[in-house]
Design a protein around this motif. Structure first.
Motif, PDB file in Angstrom:
ATOM      1  N   GLY A   1       0.816  -1.195   0.000  1.00  0.00           N
ATOM      2  CA  GLY A   1       0.000   0.000   0.000  1.00  0.00           C
ATOM      3  C   GLY A   1       0.849   1.243   0.000  1.00  0.00           C
ATOM      4  N   ALA A   2       0.258   2.370  -0.380  1.00  0.00           N
ATOM      5  CA  ALA A   2       0.875   3.695  -0.330  1.00  0.00           C
ATOM      6  C   ALA A   2       1.931   3.935  -1.399  1.00  0.00           C
ATOM      7  CB  ALA A   2       1.474   3.975   1.057  1.00  0.00           C
ATOM      8  N   VAL A   3       2.087   3.023  -2.349  1.00  0.00           N
ATOM      9  CA  VAL A   3       3.149   3.169  -3.342  1.00  0.00           C
ATOM     10  C   VAL A   3       2.635   3.106  -4.777  1.00  0.00           C
ATOM     11  CG1 VAL A   3       5.063   2.422  -1.888  1.00  0.00           C
ATOM     12  CG2 VAL A   3       3.671   0.708  -3.078  1.00  0.00           C
ATOM     13  N   ALA A   4       1.335   3.316  -4.962  1.00  0.00           N
ATOM     14  CA  ALA A   4       0.734   3.300  -6.295  1.00  0.00           C
ATOM     15  C   ALA A   4      -0.668   3.895  -6.170  1.00  0.00           C
ATOM     16  CB  ALA A   4       0.672   1.869  -6.846  1.00  0.00           C
ATOM     17  N   PRO A   5      -1.352   4.134  -7.276  1.00  0.00           N
ATOM     18  CA  PRO A   5      -2.709   4.684  -7.200  1.00  0.00           C
ATOM     19  C   PRO A   5      -3.687   3.794  -6.451  1.00  0.00           C
ATOM     20  CG  PRO A   5      -1.816   4.994  -9.402  1.00  0.00           C
ATOM     21  CD  PRO A   5      -0.852   4.121  -8.669  1.00  0.00           C
ATOM     22  N   THR A   6      -3.412   2.509  -6.389  1.00  0.00           N
ATOM     23  CA  THR A   6      -4.210   1.567  -5.600  1.00  0.00           C
ATOM     24  C   THR A   6      -3.251   0.630  -4.882  1.00  0.00           C
ATOM     25  OG1 THR A   6      -4.356  -0.142  -7.311  1.00  0.00           O
ATOM     26  CG2 THR A   6      -6.007   1.618  -7.379  1.00  0.00           C
ATOM     27  N   ALA A   7      -3.766  -0.148  -3.951  1.00  0.00           N
ATOM     28  CA  ALA A   7      -2.954  -1.215  -3.361  1.00  0.00           C
ATOM     29  C   ALA A   7      -2.527  -2.170  -4.473  1.00  0.00           C
ATOM     30  CB  ALA A   7      -3.740  -1.950  -2.294  1.00  0.00           C
ATOM     31  N   VAL A   8      -1.325  -2.762  -4.333  1.00  0.00           N
ATOM     32  CA  VAL A   8      -0.724  -3.553  -5.409  1.00  0.00           C
ATOM     33  C   VAL A   8      -0.481  -4.984  -4.939  1.00  0.00           C
ATOM     34  CG1 VAL A   8       1.263  -3.777  -6.940  1.00  0.00           C
ATOM     35  CG2 VAL A   8       0.414  -1.517  -6.350  1.00  0.00           C
ATOM     36  N   ARG A   9      -0.998  -5.953  -5.673  1.00  0.00           N
ATOM     37  CA  ARG A   9      -0.679  -7.362  -5.424  1.00  0.00           C
ATOM     38  C   ARG A   9       0.624  -7.703  -6.145  1.00  0.00           C
ATOM     39  NH1 ARG A   9      -3.877 -12.172  -4.309  1.00  0.00           N
ATOM     40  NH2 ARG A   9      -2.332 -13.800  -3.878  1.00  0.00           N
ATOM     41  N   ALA A  10       1.592  -8.218  -5.405  1.00  0.00           N
ATOM     42  CA  ALA A  10       2.923  -8.507  -5.964  1.00  0.00           C
ATOM     43  C   ALA A  10       2.973  -9.922  -6.521  1.00  0.00           C
ATOM     44  CB  ALA A  10       3.995  -8.287  -4.906  1.00  0.00           C
ATOM     45  N   SER A  11       2.182 -10.193  -7.539  1.00  0.00           N
ATOM     46  CA  SER A  11       2.109 -11.541  -8.114  1.00  0.00           C
ATOM     47  C   SER A  11       3.451 -11.999  -8.661  1.00  0.00           C
ATOM     48  CB  SER A  11       1.056 -11.573  -9.225  1.00  0.00           C
ATOM     49  OG  SER A  11      -0.217 -11.233  -8.716  1.00  0.00           O
TER      50      SER A  11
ATOM     51  N   ILE B   1       9.817  -5.851  -7.127  1.00  0.00           N
ATOM     52  CA  ILE B   1       8.854  -4.872  -6.625  1.00  0.00           C
ATOM     53  C   ILE B   1       9.103  -3.498  -7.237  1.00  0.00           C
ATOM     54  CG2 ILE B   1       8.178  -3.576  -4.553  1.00  0.00           C
ATOM     55  CD1 ILE B   1       6.923  -6.296  -4.655  1.00  0.00           C
ATOM     56  N   ALA B   2      10.338  -3.156  -7.465  1.00  0.00           N
ATOM     57  CA  ALA B   2      10.678  -1.834  -7.997  1.00  0.00           C
ATOM     58  C   ALA B   2      10.004  -1.559  -9.329  1.00  0.00           C
ATOM     59  CB  ALA B   2      12.196  -1.699  -8.125  1.00  0.00           C
ATOM     60  N   ASP B   3       9.697  -2.608 -10.081  1.00  0.00           N
ATOM     61  CA  ASP B   3       9.103  -2.438 -11.406  1.00  0.00           C
ATOM     62  C   ASP B   3       7.587  -2.393 -11.397  1.00  0.00           C
ATOM     63  OD1 ASP B   3      11.620  -2.435 -12.670  1.00  0.00           O
ATOM     64  OD2 ASP B   3      11.657  -4.636 -12.715  1.00  0.00           O
ATOM     65  N   ILE B   4       6.953  -2.740 -10.277  1.00  0.00           N
ATOM     66  CA  ILE B   4       5.491  -2.788 -10.281  1.00  0.00           C
ATOM     67  C   ILE B   4       4.847  -1.693  -9.436  1.00  0.00           C
ATOM     68  CG2 ILE B   4       5.509  -5.281 -10.675  1.00  0.00           C
ATOM     69  CD1 ILE B   4       4.661  -5.658  -7.766  1.00  0.00           C
ATOM     70  N   VAL B   5       5.625  -0.988  -8.622  1.00  0.00           N
ATOM     71  CA  VAL B   5       5.063   0.117  -7.850  1.00  0.00           C
ATOM     72  C   VAL B   5       5.149   1.405  -8.665  1.00  0.00           C
ATOM     73  CG1 VAL B   5       5.614  -0.970  -5.649  1.00  0.00           C
ATOM     74  CG2 VAL B   5       7.269   0.599  -6.679  1.00  0.00           C
ATOM     75  N   ASP B   6       4.328   2.369  -8.304  1.00  0.00           N
ATOM     76  CA  ASP B   6       4.286   3.642  -9.033  1.00  0.00           C
ATOM     77  C   ASP B   6       4.058   4.777  -8.038  1.00  0.00           C
ATOM     78  OD1 ASP B   6       4.180   5.518 -11.050  1.00  0.00           O
ATOM     79  OD2 ASP B   6       2.060   5.140 -11.504  1.00  0.00           O
ATOM     80  N   PRO B   7       5.039   5.020  -7.164  1.00  0.00           N
ATOM     81  CA  PRO B   7       4.853   6.013  -6.108  1.00  0.00           C
ATOM     82  C   PRO B   7       4.976   7.448  -6.627  1.00  0.00           C
ATOM     83  CG  PRO B   7       7.071   5.116  -6.008  1.00  0.00           C
ATOM     84  CD  PRO B   7       6.354   4.359  -7.090  1.00  0.00           C
ATOM     85  N   THR B   8       4.515   8.381  -5.816  1.00  0.00           N
ATOM     86  CA  THR B   8       4.643   9.802  -6.119  1.00  0.00           C
ATOM     87  C   THR B   8       5.348  10.507  -4.961  1.00  0.00           C
ATOM     88  OG1 THR B   8       2.465  10.231  -5.149  1.00  0.00           O
ATOM     89  CG2 THR B   8       2.554   9.848  -7.530  1.00  0.00           C
ATOM     90  N   ASP B   9       5.920  11.650  -5.246  1.00  0.00           N
ATOM     91  CA  ASP B   9       6.537  12.467  -4.207  1.00  0.00           C
ATOM     92  C   ASP B   9       5.461  13.067  -3.312  1.00  0.00           C
ATOM     93  OD1 ASP B   9       9.033  12.085  -5.434  1.00  0.00           O
ATOM     94  OD2 ASP B   9       8.800  13.868  -6.689  1.00  0.00           O
ATOM     95  N   ASP B  10       5.688  13.032  -2.002  1.00  0.00           N
ATOM     96  CA  ASP B  10       4.824  13.725  -1.058  1.00  0.00           C
ATOM     97  C   ASP B  10       5.616  13.940   0.230  1.00  0.00           C
ATOM     98  OD1 ASP B  10       4.685  11.404   0.564  1.00  0.00           O
ATOM     99  OD2 ASP B  10       2.829  10.728  -0.345  1.00  0.00           O
ATOM    100  N   PRO B  11       5.029  14.575   1.243  1.00  0.00           N
ATOM    101  CA  PRO B  11       5.782  14.857   2.471  1.00  0.00           C
ATOM    102  C   PRO B  11       6.307  13.611   3.188  1.00  0.00           C
ATOM    103  CG  PRO B  11       3.832  16.239   2.370  1.00  0.00           C
ATOM    104  CD  PRO B  11       3.712  15.257   1.256  1.00  0.00           C
TER     105      PRO B  11
END
Length: 285
Positions: A216-226, A249-259
């Protein structure tokens, strides 16, 4: 705050009829922990608010035929403390225990949290790996939606405007499997996570027999790491195997910058915390 008409029906059918009548120009009020903030900040401006506080029968927690059935108005505090949830899905009880503060959990609801679709909330990763589903009800009837098909984007779901989350269904957690929910908190205990990971795993005959991971918290939705799950299936539970698999995991998450961290930092922490979660559930050190 924008003016609106407040409705407080005393039945589910009454609430559904109001939603249908106002055709997308109404918002539901359950616990209100998120809705009131959005209203105060003028981020939404509905003409009608439909409160569910007087609607009975949607706050039960039951276990039957290997499945938990949880009413949409069940509070998140009840999820945390329920002996039924702790027995059949302790991972889920732990995930709800980690939500915000006890004051929030005392009023925030299960259905409201799902409908909000905040990607940084604690429960979604656990719901994903437990194979949960949601019952969405409207005047047209009910439909059962796998949780993996509920979340669409940041704060967006596939729920229709006239639907209410009336029930959450969760298969019982695999007996004897290791489990964990961990998250990295950059500030206070009640803050949103920089990254969170839910995992379940078991080893049989010296090989990884079952492993499930979601973030969680690293993409627009929660991500299942299949991709991680597939890489580890049948492998010996070694630290090297976990390290190598976690790199994907580095290739499947899509995080954004925030505080709470930069995108690159969240990506790196996603790899690190996935490996740590796997070490815990598979007993690798």
């Amino acid at each position: 705050m924008h003016d609106f008409t407040f409705h407080a029906p005393d039945s589910l059918s009454g609430a559904l009829e109001l939603l249908a009548e106002h055709d997308g120009d109404a918002k539901l009020l359950a616990g209100g922990t998120s809705l009131t903030t959005l209203l105060k900040q003028s981020l939404i401006a509905p003409d009608h608010i439909v409160s569910l506080h007087r609607v009975p029968g949607l706050d039960s927690i039951e276990a039957s035929n290997g499945e938990l059935r949880i009413g949409g108005l069940t509070t998140q505090r009840d999820m945390e403390t329920s002996s039924v949830v702790k027995e059949h899905a302790p991972l889920l009880a732990e995930a709800y225990r980690r939500v915000a503060t006890v004051r929030i959990r005392n009023v925030a609801t299960v259905g409201g949290g799902i409908a909000q679709a905040d990607p940084a909330m604690d429960p979604p990763p656990s719901l994903l790996i437990l194979g949960a589903s949601v019952v969405a009800t409207s005047t047209r009837g009910e439909r059962v939606i796998p949780i993996s098909e509920v979340y669409a984007d940041y704060y967006e779901t596939t729920l229709e405007p006239d639907e209410i989350v009336t029930e959450l269904r969760v298969p019982a957690q695999p007996s004897g499997a290791g489990w964990t929910y961990i998250k990295y908190l950059p500030r206070t205990e009640d803050d949103y996570a920089t990254v969170s990971v839910a995992a379940i795993g078991s080893v049989e005959g010296g090989s990884i027999a079952d492993v499930r991971v979601a973030l969680g918290a690293v993409a627009p939705t929660a991500v299942r790491a299949s991709v991680v799950e597939e890489a580890l299936a049948g492998q010996a539970p070694t630290l090297d195997a976990l390290r190598e698999a976690s790199q994907a995991i580095a290739d499947i998450v899509d995080p954004t910058d925030d505080p709470r961290g930069s995108a690159w930092y969240k990506r790196d922490m996603s790899v690190v915390f996935t490996r740590r979660a796997l070490e815990q559930v598979l007993g690798v050190s």
